[in-house]
Design a protein around this motif. Structure first.
Motif, PDB file in Angstrom:
ATOM      1  N   ARG A 104      12.389   7.524 -14.370  1.00  0.00           N
ATOM      2  CA  ARG A 104      11.301   7.579 -15.351  1.00  0.00           C
ATOM      3  C   ARG A 104      10.015   6.943 -14.839  1.00  0.00           C
ATOM      4  O   ARG A 104       8.956   7.092 -15.458  1.00  0.00           O
ATOM      5  CB  ARG A 104      11.740   6.908 -16.656  1.00  0.00           C
ATOM      6  CG  ARG A 104      12.667   7.786 -17.499  1.00  0.00           C
ATOM      7  CD  ARG A 104      12.755   7.275 -18.927  1.00  0.00           C
ATOM      8  NE  ARG A 104      13.455   6.005 -19.013  1.00  0.00           N
ATOM      9  CZ  ARG A 104      14.766   5.880 -19.178  1.00  0.00           C
ATOM     10  NH1 ARG A 104      15.528   6.959 -19.255  1.00  0.00           N
ATOM     11  NH2 ARG A 104      15.323   4.688 -19.254  1.00  0.00           N
ATOM     12  N   LEU A 105      10.088   6.222 -13.705  1.00  0.00           N
ATOM     13  CA  LEU A 105       8.868   5.717 -13.077  1.00  0.00           C
ATOM     14  C   LEU A 105       7.889   6.850 -12.766  1.00  0.00           C
ATOM     15  O   LEU A 105       6.672   6.662 -12.780  1.00  0.00           O
ATOM     16  CB  LEU A 105       9.203   4.961 -11.778  1.00  0.00           C
ATOM     17  CG  LEU A 105       9.564   3.487 -11.873  1.00  0.00           C
ATOM     18  CD1 LEU A 105      10.133   3.003 -10.557  1.00  0.00           C
ATOM     19  CD2 LEU A 105       8.340   2.673 -12.251  1.00  0.00           C
ATOM     20  N   ALA A 143      -1.507   6.871  -9.549  1.00  0.00           N
ATOM     21  CA  ALA A 143      -0.550   6.119 -10.366  1.00  0.00           C
ATOM     22  C   ALA A 143      -0.847   4.622 -10.287  1.00  0.00           C
ATOM     23  O   ALA A 143      -1.584   4.148  -9.420  1.00  0.00           O
ATOM     24  CB  ALA A 143       0.876   6.402  -9.900  1.00  0.00           C
ATOM     25  N   PRO A 179       1.576   1.688  -9.959  1.00  0.00           N
ATOM     26  CA  PRO A 179       3.004   1.353  -9.859  1.00  0.00           C
ATOM     27  C   PRO A 179       3.364  -0.050 -10.306  1.00  0.00           C
ATOM     28  O   PRO A 179       4.500  -0.287 -10.706  1.00  0.00           O
ATOM     29  CB  PRO A 179       3.293   1.548  -8.364  1.00  0.00           C
ATOM     30  CG  PRO A 179       1.976   1.394  -7.699  1.00  0.00           C
ATOM     31  CD  PRO A 179       0.949   1.910  -8.653  1.00  0.00           C
ATOM     32  N   HIS A 186       4.293  -0.049 -14.033  1.00  0.00           N
ATOM     33  CA  HIS A 186       5.489   0.780 -14.209  1.00  0.00           C
ATOM     34  C   HIS A 186       6.725   0.098 -13.615  1.00  0.00           C
ATOM     35  O   HIS A 186       7.817   0.161 -14.189  1.00  0.00           O
ATOM     36  CB  HIS A 186       5.277   2.144 -13.547  1.00  0.00           C
ATOM     37  CG  HIS A 186       4.245   2.989 -14.230  1.00  0.00           C
ATOM     38  ND1 HIS A 186       4.412   3.507 -15.491  1.00  0.00           N
ATOM     39  CD2 HIS A 186       3.017   3.397 -13.821  1.00  0.00           C
ATOM     40  CE1 HIS A 186       3.354   4.209 -15.838  1.00  0.00           C
ATOM     41  NE2 HIS A 186       2.477   4.151 -14.842  1.00  0.00           N
ATOM     42  N   HIS A 238       7.886  -2.728 -15.887  1.00  0.00           N
ATOM     43  CA  HIS A 238       8.577  -2.171 -17.052  1.00  0.00           C
ATOM     44  C   HIS A 238       9.964  -1.651 -16.670  1.00  0.00           C
ATOM     45  O   HIS A 238      10.944  -1.857 -17.414  1.00  0.00           O
ATOM     46  CB  HIS A 238       7.739  -1.042 -17.652  1.00  0.00           C
ATOM     47  CG  HIS A 238       8.421  -0.332 -18.786  1.00  0.00           C
ATOM     48  ND1 HIS A 238       8.591  -0.900 -20.037  1.00  0.00           N
ATOM     49  CD2 HIS A 238       9.009   0.915 -18.849  1.00  0.00           C
ATOM     50  CE1 HIS A 238       9.235  -0.054 -20.820  1.00  0.00           C
ATOM     51  NE2 HIS A 238       9.497   1.048 -20.138  1.00  0.00           N
ATOM     52  N   CYS A 239      10.046  -1.010 -15.516  1.00  0.00           N
ATOM     53  CA  CYS A 239      11.345  -0.496 -15.047  1.00  0.00           C
ATOM     54  C   CYS A 239      12.335  -1.635 -14.852  1.00  0.00           C
ATOM     55  O   CYS A 239      13.511  -1.516 -15.198  1.00  0.00           O
ATOM     56  CB  CYS A 239      11.147   0.281 -13.750  1.00  0.00           C
ATOM     57  SG  CYS A 239      12.674   0.899 -13.016  1.00  0.00           S
TER      58      CYS A 239
END
Length: 754
Positions: A408-409, A434, A436, A439, A442-443
């Protein structure tokens, strides 16, 4: 002319034989006499016979009970292969050649063999080669073996054995052809003629087998495609231990038997011509089989021939056709296996994500197009422990859920892709627009939640490293950069996200081998230096100098100038390569010499790795350095990171006990990630704690983080430890830290005139 077969040259006197045991040993080691060489081969083959018998007993028990567990399946394959080798090249071949070497000169009424030194070379080569083969089997390196190094050792030893038997055969053939005393070949004793047939057969066939070994070895150390690797060694070399090739070892026995019949009957041998022709046919049979094998290897094609009507040749051609069909079947099976492997490698069986190969293909294509992008590597922690405690099915379910979270990244980006690199590593490719960092953070939180659901008792969840890349960069350079960020995140022990430096002007090593060579060169050529930064009290008074090891590398911009890597860039890799102890020992030597020349420094704090302290011999090496520079030891402070101290607490405790006897001190750096585990640190006798810079990046006068830092400082003061702050950037941060009880700081703040 007298002929001696007792091991001493003809004409030797008894007094010349009355030597000491040491002289007799030296004589045996250097002898070139046929009798001694022949007896040596016979005795050695008898020793191998004992080995063969023991293996045969084990194999017999295994076959007797189908459900027996005398040896496992892999060991059974190795024992069976060793049994065949020992029978042919350890017992039968050397025994027959030993018999020929011992008796042939007497049959021809000659004093010794032709080319006796060559025969002696063959005997010693066979002894060494057979020993190497035996060692390779003990190391799981025979055909089908699992140890790559010992498989290569097996091929080496087998090659030496074949060369040895071939050169002995050359000496035997030369003896029959040159020492017949004017007789025609049809008039020599049948035993000598049989020896010639055997020798010629070995000279013709063993070089072909040696060439096959070279082919197999080249394939084994490279692609393992054409010859199938270790599992198919017997398929290509098995003919040397099967019929009709093994008929060669029977021929000398037939010759000796034929001569014995003549001597027993005390007359001419009946049907002598038939016997000679029969012995000679065996050479044709062997040569024909090997010619077919050599043709197959050289032309890479396998053909069958029509079965002739001649009865004598029909079995030979049928055997050759059968061999070709078996080889075709093996090749077809291997080709099908490789095709299935290629298809399986394009996707991961557990998670369904693209495989390592497929992901790297996508990355390579992105590197060849304008725009650049980002790559994120996520490494899941403790998968082996989870698999062992919870089982494969539970672990696979966790892997599938984690893979979806990592994938989902890239959601929302058309050019994004995700893949599984190995058991615990996943990679995500993101476009240049992006972001990263957010993200990835959050991941990580999602992964931590998943781990709590699947394994609440676990501690660490994952580490993530990411970096930016530009079009045109080399794939291995990009992976080296992001791998370094991942190693730095993992070295902190706690879950975390790290960004790699995007310093394209730094030419970092790109593989484990290059890192190994890079570190070796730096140590060997003493291309090391320490970088020093001042640590001051909050009143601006000097407290100490903080030393960090640096390694040189050539800039990648073509200028040829040198850039310096700091410990954060290379030490995680050095720890993985088990080289940190050598680097830390070298940095200690530089630090002590520097203290001797900078008497104005109050103290010097030297960073060392916790992994180094746990390395065997490191503490003794440190003591040697301290004893050689006694004057500077009271001003030396060893700094160990919080994660390193906790991971190697027992070793660090012993290290402290030793170095404190030399008046050195100990401090903990980058502190704050494992506050709950402060109790073990209380046993170490610390001088100070150095707070990690991440603890006060967003430090505000009234915040939860401020309360946390205040609590750490209060606890440290109660323990009698000073608290220092690492890399303070602004006077505002320094003012807040002063109120919280920090004693000193390092960093850019002092350059601002704080």
């Amino acid at each position: 002319m007298s002929i001696s077969v007792s091991g001493a040259p003809s004409g030797a006197t008894p007094s010349s034989l009355a030597t000491s045991p040491l002289q007799r040993l030296a004589g045996w080691l250097t002898t070139i006499h046929h009798a001694t060489l022949g007896v040596s081969l016979l005795v050695a083959s008898a020793v191998w016979l004992v080995v063969v018998t023991a293996i045969g007993v084990v194999l017999g028990f295994e076959r007797f009970d189908a459900g027996g567990t005398v040896v496992d399946a892999d060991a059974f394959v190795q024992l069976f292969s060793l049994h065949r080798f020992a029978l042919v090249f350890g017992v039968a071949g050397p025994a027959m050649l030993g018999l020929v070497v011992w008796s042939l000169p007497a049959q021809l009424q000659a004093a010794n063999l032709s080319l006796p030194r060559l025969a002696a070379f063959g005997w010693w080569s066979w002894l060494v080669g057979s020993a190497i083969v035996l060692v390779s089997y003990l190391g799981n390196g025979g055909p089908g073996g699992g140890d790559a190094q010992y498989v290569e050792t097996y091929l080496l030893g087998l090659g030496i054995v074949l060369v040895a038997l071939a050169v002995i055969a050359v000496s035997v053939a030369a003896t029959v052809l040159t020492r017949r005393n004017g007789r025609a070949l049809g008039e020599v004793p049948v035993g000598a003629f049989a020896a010639l047939v055997t020798a010629l057969g070995l000279v013709l066939t063993l070089p072909v087998a040696l060439g096959t070994i070279i082919y197999v070895w080249l394939d084994y150390v490279n692609a393992r495609v054409a010859f199938g690797g270790a599992d198919l060694i017997d398929a290509w070399l098995g003919w040397v231990v099967r019929e009709p090739h093994t008929l060669l070892v029977v021929v000398p026995a037939l010759g000796v038997l034929a001569d014995a019949v003549v001597r027993t009957a005390k007359g001419r041998q009946p049907l002598r011509g038939v016997v000679l022709v029969g012995v000679g046919i065996s050479l044709s049979v062997v040569a024909s089989s090997v010619t077919q094998q050599a043709h197959a290897l050289s032309q890479r094609r396998f053909i069958t021939m029509d079965v002739p009507s001649v009865p004598e040749l029909r079995p030979l051609v049928m055997a050759m056709n059968s061999m070709v069909e078996r080889l075709k079947s093996l090749l077809e099976t291997e080709a099908a296996r490789l095709d299935r492997l290629r298809q399986a490698e394009s996707s991961d069986a557990v998670t369904g994500l693209p495989s390592r190969m497929a992901f790297f293909q996508s990355l390579q294509q992105t590197l060849e197009t304008p725009g650049g992008g980002f790559i994120v590597i996520a490494r899941l922690a403790n998968l082996r422990t989870m698999n062992r405690l919870l089982g494969r099915e539970h672990t696979d379910a966790y892997l599938q859920a984690a893979a979806q979270a990592i994938e989902r990244l890239g959601h929302g980006f058309e050019q994004a892709s995700c893949g599984r690199l190995n058991g615990s590593d996943f990679a995500v490719l993101l476009p240049a627009h992006a972001a990263p960092d957010g993200h990835a953070t959050h991941c990580l939180r999602v992964l931590q939640s998943l781990r709590q659901q699947h394994w609440p008792q676990g501690d660490n969840t994952a580490w993530l490293g990411w970096c930016r890349f530009q079009a045109g960069e080399a794939l291995d350079a990009v992976m080296a950069r992001v791998d370094l960020a991942l190693a730095a995140a993992e070295a902190d022990m706690a879950d975390g996200v790290r960004q790699a430096d995007h310093a394209r002007h730094i030419d970092l090593p790109r593989s484990t081998a290059q890192w190994q060579a890079f570190i070796d060169q730096a140590i060997a050529q003493r291309k090391l230096r320490l970088a020093f930064s001042p640590v001051q009290s909050l009143d601006g008074l000097p407290l100490m100098q903080e030393a960090t090891l640096m390694l040189p590398t050539v800039r990648g911009d073509g200028s040829g100038r040198t850039s310096w890597l700091n410990a954060g860039q290379f030490m995680p890799v050095a720890q993985r390569l088990l080289r940190s102890a050598e680097l830390d020992t070298a940095s200690l030597q530089i630090a002590l010499k520097t203290l001797a020349t900078h008497l104005e420094w109050p103290a010097l704090a030297l960073h060392i790795s916790g992994a180094s302290i746990a390395s065997p011999g490191f503490t003794h090496a440190v003591l040697d350095q301290l004893d050689a520079h006694r004057a500077g030891t009271p001003r030396l402070i060893f700094q160990v990171s919080e994660s390193g101290a906790l991971a190697h607490h027992a070793a660090l405790k012993e290290f402290c006990r030793v170095v404190f006897t030399r008046q050195c001190r100990l401090a903990i750096s980058h502190y704050g990630r494992h506050f709950s585990e402060v109790t073990p640190l209380s046993e170490l006798g610390l001088s100070f704690l150095q707070l990690d810079a991440r603890m006060f990046v967003d430090l505000q006068p009234e915040s939860a983080n401020t309360d946390y830092v205040r609590g750490v400082c209060t606890l440290a003061r109660n323990m009698g430890w000073h608290v220092l702050a690492h890399e303070v950037e602004t006077p505002e941060q320094l003012a807040i830290l002063r109120d919280l009880g920090v004693s000193g700081a390092s960093g850019p703040v002092w350059a601002l005139g704080a």
